[in-house]
Design an enzyme around this catalytic site. Structure first.
Site, short mmCIF file in Angstrom:
data_model
loop_
_atom_site.label_atom_id
_atom_site.label_comp_id
_atom_site.label_asym_id
_atom_site.label_seq_id
_atom_site.Cartn_x
_atom_site.Cartn_y
_atom_site.Cartn_z
CG HIS A 2 -1.75 1.21 1.38
ND1 HIS A 2 -3.03 1.31 0.87
CD2 HIS A 2 -1.50 2.40 2.00
CE1 HIS A 2 -3.52 2.51 1.16
NE2 HIS A 2 -2.61 3.17 1.85
CD GLU A 3 1.80 3.77 3.57
OE1 GLU A 3 2.27 4.87 3.23
OE2 GLU A 3 0.62 3.62 3.93
CG HIS A 48 0.34 6.21 -0.89
ND1 HIS A 48 -0.80 6.78 -1.39
CD2 HIS A 48 -0.01 5.67 0.31
CE1 HIS A 48 -1.81 6.61 -0.55
NE2 HIS A 48 -1.35 5.92 0.50
CD GLU A 55 -4.64 6.66 2.06
OE1 GLU A 55 -4.29 5.47 1.91
OE2 GLU A 55 -3.93 7.50 2.62
#
Length: 264
Positions: A135-136, A139, A197
């Site tokens: 997820h990070e 980004h 997100e």
């Protein structure tokens, strides 16, 4: 007349300064190049390391470094397969654990990743760490930091890119940088948008699956994260995410696509 000129300039930058997010294809504002953003990001990362205690917990550190190495390799593989390797130019992957009970993790533009010890019990194991890592990292690969900084520059009338903005107003430009990577002190732009997100959720599933981690762990992790809030104000890591039930529903809907990339 001034409004017309300013409006025209903004329009030109919006048209010229557009890019597409890898994997999702969403168009985004892009006025800040990686060659401008990465040095500032790396400087900020070094400041974070100096101002915080690095964890000596070997178990946590090994899990974060292992998941980071596997997922960054998967990202590089995906970008190469899709002719996008040049977008990783200047990346310098680094994975660290900060000794702090804050429930959070982040990836700065250019691949500098930090987990806080507060999030590790919720991760439980390397598979849980991989959910957060995917997820990070997503980004960063989606250039969300650059997009947010571009939006911040336009909103403040700084239309010439990061270097020009630094010359015009270095203090404001640095504030926009910190806010754009989620580390500013003013709440207005601290958090990634729900669009960002949700996009990171989708991309993160693919990246962790490509790295050999079962993406079906992702909904389970977010259930644990939501339970951790205990009905109170959600932790920083959940602050702008969709409603927990909606997010888990969306993750499960995306699971068939993610599982195409998963090989044990």
């Amino acid at each position: 007349m001034n409004r017309i000129i300013i409006g025209s300039l903004v329009f030109v930058f919006l048209v010229i300064g557009c890019a597409k997010v890898p994997l999702t294809g969403r168009r985004q504002l892009s006025l800040v190049s990686n060659s401008e953003l990465f040095p500032m990001s790396f400087d900020q990362y070094q400041t974070v390391l100096k101002e915080n205690k690095i964890s000596t917990n070997e178990k946590y550190t090994n899990m974060v470094k292992s998941a980071g190495a596997r997922i960054s390799k998967a990202v590089e593989q995906y970008m190469a397969q899709n002719g996008l390797s040049s977008q990783l130019d200047g990346y310098a992957w680094e994975f660290t654990v900060i000794d702090d009970e804050t429930v959070n993790a982040w990836c700065m533009p250019g691949g500098k990743v930090a987990f806080y010890t507060g999030i590790m019990p919720i991760c439980e194991d390397e598979l849980g760490v991989a959910v957060v890592m995917g997820h990070e990292v997503a980004h960063a690969i989606a250039n969300h930091g650059s997009e947010r900084m571009s939006q911040g520059l336009v909103a403040n009338g700084l239309l010439g890119g990061a270097q020009v903005a630094l010359g015009q107003n270095p203090t404001l430009t640095n504030q926009i940088l910190l806010q754009s990577i989620g580390m500013g002190s003013q709440l207005g732009m601290l958090k990634f948008s729900r669009t960002h997100e949700s996009e990171a959720d989708k991309m993160g599933l693919i990246f962790m699956a490509m790295a050999g981690y079962d993406p079906r762990e992702a909904p389970k992790f977010w259930q644990r994260m939501n339970a951790n809030s205990g009905g109170k104000r959600p932790p920083e890591f959940l602050s702008t995410h969709p409603n927990p039930d909606t997010r888990i529903k969306d993750l499960n809907a995306q699971m068939p696509e993610a599982l195409k990339y998963y090989k044990k």
